[in-house]
Design an enzyme around this catalytic site. Structure first.
Site, short mmCIF file in Angstrom:
data_model
loop_
_atom_site.label_atom_id
_atom_site.label_comp_id
_atom_site.label_asym_id
_atom_site.label_seq_id
_atom_site.Cartn_x
_atom_site.Cartn_y
_atom_site.Cartn_z
CB SER A 133 -5.65 -0.26 -7.90
OG SER A 133 -6.14 -1.29 -8.25
CE1 TYR A 151 -1.62 -4.65 -8.64
CE2 TYR A 151 -3.61 -4.55 -8.14
CZ TYR A 151 -2.67 -4.00 -8.88
OH TYR A 151 -3.31 -3.23 -9.24
CE LYS A 175 -1.25 -1.11 -7.67
NZ LYS A 175 -0.48 0.00 -8.22
#
Length: 334
Positions: free
Chosen positions: A142, A155, A159
């Protein structure tokens, strides 16, 4: 249609969203696809879609947080389909919340799936690819692997960790002379069901930060990466702008993103009793696309390999020139 150089694929997080779209795209090229996710009933639907698209699907219900289950899944794919050519790590979880309203258990669960799930999948793939000296591992990342945003700290942390882990492994593979390849795709906001089932502590329903792209556009980028592996792909103009802009002026994004948290929420209140998929699947919400199709784009820009490095170099040159000019002015004043 020309047969691709790969035949057997494994996709984690294959029951919905990007993973499901990727499975269908590789199936359309005639591939055998091992499908890993928690929900067996949803995977049965994906197997049907894969078979109808021209491939052959194998459903394996497993939680990627369980390393042994992932290792067993890899062995089963090789036993039934033959050598794994491409392993794609995609499974993820998130929680929309300020840090101070999250529990340690929520952070742990997101990390176990979104980060350690990639580690487990990568180790599983390497157990089969490394002795064979062949294979490709694709990490679905991402833009948030470069730039954390408010409300998704667990999150974003995962990542970032995936990127660091992948870079470390890449160096080890190069040092050992291994022919196993690594690719990381950095994605923009995608119209997937995660916004309908992710846990949230916010007053309104979650939404992707515009601009939004459809999962099929990401699947096409993943297929391209498998055909032409590069170190990294930046997918979507917003990804390119966020990564390069953050390199130039991260403090600007600190303030800007802090003032725009509303961009991650709709105007629809969260209803009492809203189900989420943090601990268990929400079976009836499994599908490829989410609820934001009216604004989602079907096509996406992709920057890869040398192009991204040249863009970074150009940005660095501009930054150095700007800092040099600023230093000159400061010295001239004194």
């Amino acid at each position: 249609m020309q047969q691709p150089r790969f035949r057997t694929i494994v996709v984690t997080g294959a029951s919905a969203g990007v993973g499901r779209a990727i499975a269908r795209r590789f199936a359309a090229a005639g591939c055998r696809v091992g499908l890993i996710a928690r929900d067996a009933s949803a995977l049965a639907d994906v197997v049907r879609e894969v078979n109808e698209a021209g491939g052959e699907g194998l459903a394996i219900a497993a939680d990627v947080a369980d390393a042994e289950a992932v290792f067993a899944a890899a062995k089963r794919v090789e036993d039934e389909f033959g050598a794994i050519d491409v392993w794609i790590n995609d499974a993820m979880l998130t929680v929309f919340s300020p840090v101070w309203e999250m529990t340690a258990e929520e952070f742990r669960r997101v990390t176990e799936v979104t980060y350690l799930g990639f580690v487990h999948g990568t180790i599983a793939a390497l157990r089969h690819m490394y002795p064979r000296n062949a294979g490709l591992i694709i990490q679905i990342g991402s833009a948030l692997a470069y730039r954390g945003i408010p409300l998704q700290s667990a999150y974003c942390g995962a990542k970032h960790a995936i990127r660091g882990f992948t870079d470390s492994l890449r160096g080890e593979l190069l040092e050992s002379g291994s022919a196993v390849e690594l690719v990381m795709l950095q994605l923009p906001a995608v119209n997937t069901p995660q916004f309908d089932w992710a846990r949230t502590h916010m007053p309104d329903q979650p939404r992707p930060v515009a601009p939004v792209v459809e999962p099929e556009a990401i699947a096409e980028a993943a297929f391209r990466a498998a055909e032409r592996p590069r170190r990294e792909y930046w997918v979507g103009r917003s990804t390119i702008e966020l990564i390069l802009g953050n390199m130039l002026a991260p403090w600007v994004f600190d303030r800007y993103l802090g003032r725009t948290v509303g961009g991650q929420q709709t105007s629809v209140p969260v209803l009492p009793g809203r189900r989420d998929n943090l601990s268990a699947p929400v079976t009836d919400l499994h599908r490829t696309r989410g609820s934001f199709g009216r604004e989602a784009r079907d096509r996406v820009a992709v920057l890869s390999g040398t192009s991204s490095r040249l863009a970074s170099l150009a940005l660095g040159s501009v930054l150095m020139l700007g800092l040099g000019a600023l230093a000159h002015r400061l010295v001239a004043r004194h």
